[in-house]
Each structure stands twice: as C-alpha cells, then as structure tokens.
Design a protein around this motif. Structure first.
Motif, PDB file in Angstrom:
ATOM      1  N   TRP A 197      40.213  36.290  30.230  1.00 56.16           N
ATOM      2  CA  TRP A 197      41.152  35.192  30.062  1.00 56.16           C
ATOM      3  C   TRP A 197      41.835  35.253  28.716  1.00 56.16           C
ATOM      4  CZ3 TRP A 197      36.526  31.849  31.751  1.00 56.16           C
ATOM      5  CH2 TRP A 197      36.448  31.850  33.144  1.00 56.16           C
ATOM      6  N   ILE A 233      45.242  26.970  29.975  1.00 57.78           N
ATOM      7  CA  ILE A 233      44.311  26.946  28.848  1.00 57.78           C
ATOM      8  C   ILE A 233      44.971  26.327  27.621  1.00 57.78           C
ATOM      9  CG2 ILE A 233      42.929  28.370  27.281  1.00 57.78           C
ATOM     10  CD1 ILE A 233      42.735  30.441  29.565  1.00 57.78           C
ATOM     11  N   TYR A 247      44.064  30.454  33.292  1.00 56.67           N
ATOM     12  CA  TYR A 247      42.930  31.133  33.904  1.00 56.67           C
ATOM     13  C   TYR A 247      43.358  32.121  34.984  1.00 56.67           C
ATOM     14  CZ  TYR A 247      39.826  27.968  31.413  1.00 56.67           C
ATOM     15  OH  TYR A 247      39.155  27.293  30.431  1.00 56.67           O
ATOM     16  N   ARG A 292      44.784  34.674  34.181  1.00 52.65           N
ATOM     17  CA  ARG A 292      44.786  35.885  33.353  1.00 52.65           C
ATOM     18  C   ARG A 292      46.191  36.359  32.989  1.00 52.65           C
ATOM     19  NH1 ARG A 292      39.880  36.681  36.184  1.00 52.65           N
ATOM     20  NH2 ARG A 292      38.156  37.204  34.783  1.00 52.65           N
TER      21      ARG A 292
END
Length: 515
Positions: A129, A90, A106, A108
C-alpha cells in the motif's frame, strides 16, 4: 466551542494556523477559528474519513470511506465531489500551489487530480500500500512512500523518475552495526558471517568476506579508513573500505566477542571467551596479553587518552590495565557476571553493569564511588553522557534508568515490555536510545519521556546525532532523522518556502523562518 454529537477522529490546522478543521463520526467536518467559534459545517451523507487544508487557506479537501473526495470552500460550499478510488482512501494532499490534490488508496495506486475532479495522472506499480506522500516545492514531482519501505519519485504526468530503496539486500538478520566517525558510512554485520559497508543513500559499498563463523562485533577506526571485526572463529580482522582484508589477528583460542580501536587508531584491543584480552598493531602483530580473568572477557574499552584499558568478565570483576598488559587495578564488588564497562569522558571514572542487578561507578584506584541498585533484573549495558555528568543503564527488568554520579536515580524509562539490552546517549546529550527483546527501539528525553518508537533490534546514532540507524526484523537497516526543535523548525520553514513566495505577508508573521 460547540462539540459535535459524536466522537472527533481527525483534526487539521490551516497553513497559517488560524483555523482548525475537525472530522466527526456524526458525518460532519466543522471549521473553527482559534477562539472556538464555528465558521462552517460540512456535511456529506456517506461520512468522512479525513480532512486536509489547501496551502492557499481557501479550500478544504475531505475524503470518505467509499473512495470519494470532496473539495470545499471555507464557507461550506462544495466545489466538486468525485470518485477517486474504488477502495478506501488512505490520504489526500494538496500541492503547494493548491492547484492539485494527490490521493493514495488501498487499491495500491496513487492518483493526481485537478480541483474539478479530473484525473491528471495515476501512479501504479506498488507491491504494497502507498503511504505518505509529498510534493516537491516547485510542484514538479511527487514523492510516494509505500509500506514495503520503498520511496518512488514521479513527475506529474505519472512517469516514475527514481526509486529509492533502503538496504534491504542483507539476506540474514543484522546483528551489529556502527557509523563511521565522519558520519558518511554505516557498517553492518549479519549472521551470514559477512559485514557490509553502506553509504547514507543505502548503496552497498563493499562486502567483508573472510570469517568462517558468526561476527560478534564491528568497529571503525577513528580516521574512518579501516574497519575491525571480531568473530566466533577465534579471530579478528582488519579491513579497508573496499572490503579487502588487511590483517588477520590470530592468537585467541576461543570466540572473540568484542573489538575496539584505540583513540589514536594505532592499536586494537580484542576480548575473548578464552579469558584474555589482546592488544594488536594494525599489521596484526600481538603487542600485549591481558591475562588474569578467571572466565570469559565480555568487553574491552580504551580510556579516552588511550593509555589504559578496562575489561569486563564473567568472573564478576572488571580490571584496569596499561598497554603493556600490566594489571593496574581489579574492581571487585559485583557478585555475578560483569557484562559491560565504560570510561567516563574525562577518563577519571569507570562504570560497570552486572548480572547481579546493579551498575557501579569506580575511581581509577578501584574504589567504589556509587552503587546503582534500583533495577530488579540484570543490568546489561551502561553508558556515560558525553559531558560525563550522568549515566544511563539498561536492564532485564524492562526499564532503562538515568542516574547522577552519586548514584541517585534521576528518571526511569518505562515502556518496553521485555528485557532492555542496550542504552546509548545521542552525541548532543539530548536523547537516549534503547533496544529491547520486545523488538522495538525507543527514543527518550532525559526526563524519561518517550519521544519515538521504531520497530527494530539494533540502533546506532550518527556522530553528529542527527541520524539514527535501526536494524529491523525484516533484515533491513533504515536511517531516520533525529531532530531537535531547531532542526524541526528549520525544516518546516523549508517546506513553506514555495508558500512564502506567494504569500510574503505570512513570512513577516513567522519570525522563526526569517532567521
């Protein structure tokens, strides 16, 4: 400037503002000077998703869709490539000293790396996220925000130091809210028949329980020591800041729609569907009845000097009263319900908003000064700027509009895709906030340019205008910083403080940070 062969999808400035990096779908990142001269071209067979400069102006970080990160010198020579995540990245951020990079993905997780690609720490535990991130200026902490509205603080070893949660605890939707006059608290009303008081860190201070039906309106006293609420249970109540009910105002025989304190905080006015407005002392004793409207009273407002009261009614009129309940003037001219009424800051004019598609400006003798008639739908809300020089209106036609006191349209605020319900000026008169049935809150300049858009249904400026509270569809109220150019520049200089320690010559060039 020689353009890449395909579209450019990302751009970044170096910290000194002398270089620009562009990322293109042709699988290149190009580095340019401000004259448009190409300095170097970075190529990676798997393409790029984004780019970031190091604060020391010597390196670039790029990342790709395959979860890899590449560190480069400005010459285009690669330092290292490493697999940071197994899913798409990200964001990538350099630490202030350019010694580390932090990544979010993504998958997490967020991760911290040295510039050789060695993993220093992993930050887990997200239910959504991770989004934006920032290092503390001393490079000892990382702040990570996730899409679930939570900000987590970590040390560089991957230990969680703190979790900053917003006031997500209202189980029911927020219907109304208000800042305290001192700006230190926010009061919210939800459809579970309670109100809550919060500090600015999102901590719940008190819950106001006692009403047996929906609460319609909430207001702080001018000294910020009391709160008044109005309810469909035909009562209003006065509370202290610990949530104790001080007095119940019983006298209306139908829903109480609106409640407000007088400017000196010694009396309260309420508006009701029973066609009356009532004035009360702080012990809950009824002082006067404002009787004369032939239909529901939608709202009530004190004049700035506290000597008069204005009411707006579904009978198509607004009325001016003294504090004994004597009718001074009836403002007749609208041909449908009057939804809102407001005094000008000097108390010499009154503005009204009506279902007939107009807003009107009146003097205290009941004479109509101007008709604001460009809307094509009902006008729901009207507000004077704090200096009283202009007026804003909100309409079912999906627009808000700004007017001068002669009724000339100054600007149209277009962008909402449904009815605009409320309009409010920021205390410094530099911005306007609108709320709409389209589920957004928008900020506008006085020229009609949209500045920002938030998801939400209710909004309230803090007394100093530097914060805005927004209630969203997720039943949470979030505080956002609303800054002018001076505040933005000051915050930018604070962010660069650590960099200036290592590069004092940069401070000499940035005069704004030396003020």
């Amino acid at each position: 400037m020689l353009c890449p062969s395909k579209s450019v999808f990302a751009v970044a400035f170096s910290s000194d503002g002398n270089r620009i990096a562009t990322a293109s779908w042709d699988d290149t990142v190009r580095l340019w000077d401000l004259a448009g001269n190409l300095i170097s071209t970075l190529e990676y067979a798997r393409g790029f998703d984004g780019v970031a400069f190091s604060p020391d102006r010597n390196k670039l970080a790029t990342y790709s869709w395959d979860g890899t990160v590449q560190i480069w010198y400005f010459t285009g020579r690669i330092i290292t490539t490493f697999q940071a995540h197994q899913k798409q990245i990200i964001s990538v951020t350099f630490s202030p000293g350019s010694n580390f990079v932090a990544t979010t993905s993504y998958d997490r997780t967020a991760r911290l790396w040295d510039l050789a690609g060695n993993e220093v720490a992993i930050f887990k535990g997200y239910t959504d996220w991770p989004g934006s991130m920032a290092f503390s200026s001393d490079e000892n902490k990382i702040y990570l925000a996730s899409d679930d509205g939570i900000v987590q603080v970590w040390d560089l070893s991957g230990n969680e130091i703190a979790t900053l949660e917003g006031n997500e605890r209202n189980a029911d939707s927020v219907e109304s809210m208000a800042f305290s006059p001192d700006g230190n608290r926010v009061a919210t009303v939800s459809n579970d028949r309670t109100a809550k008081i919060w500090d600015l860190a999102g901590n719940e201070i008190a819950t106001l329980k006692g009403h047996i039906d929906l609460i319609r309106s909430i207001a702080f006293s001018p000294d910020a020591n009391r709160i008044a609420t109005a309810s469909d249970d035909k009562t209003a109540s006065i509370w202290d800041l610990d949530g104790n009910e001080i007095a119940i105002l019983q006298g209306h025989i139908d829903k109480v729609r609106n409640v407000t304190f007088s400017p000196d905080g010694k009396t309260i006015a309420t508006a009701s569907d029973d066609g009356t407005a009532l004035i009360w002392d702080l012990a809950g004793n009824e002082i006067a009845t404002l009787r004369g409207h032939a239909n529901k009273v939608q709202t009530v407002a004190f004049s700035p000097d506290g000597k008069k009261i204005a009411t707006a009614s579904d009978d198509g009129t607004a009325r001016i009263w003294d504090l004994t309940g004597r009718l001074i003037k009836t403002l007749q001219g609208h041909n449908d319900q009057v939804f809102d009424v407001a005094f000008s800051p000097d108390g010499n004019r009154i503005a009204t908003a009506s279902d007939d598609g107009t807003a009107r400006i009146w003097d205290l003798n009941g004479n109509e000064i101007a008709t604001l008639a460009e809307h094509t739908g009902a006008v729901q809300s009207v507000a004077f700027s704090l200096d009283g020089s202009i007026i804003a209106t909100a309409s079912d036609d999906g627009t808000a509009r700004i007017w001068d006191l002669a009724g000339n349209e100054i600007a149209v605020l277009r962008g909402h895709i449904d009815k605009v319900k409320t309009v409010a000026f920021s205390p410094d008169r530099s911005r306007i906030a609108t709320t709409s049935n389209d589920g957004t809150v928008r900020l506008w300049s006085l020229s009609g340019k949209q500045i920002a858009e938030f998801e939400g249904r209710r909004a309230s400026f803090s007394p100093n205008g530097k914060l805005i509270a927004i209630a969203g569809e997720d039943n949470a109220v979030r505080l956002w910083r609303v800054e002018g150019l001076d505040e933005l520049l000051a915050r930018g200089c604070n962010w660069l403080e650590y960099y200036f320690i290592q590069h004092p010559e940069a401070l000499e060039k940035l005069h704004v940070c030396r003020k």
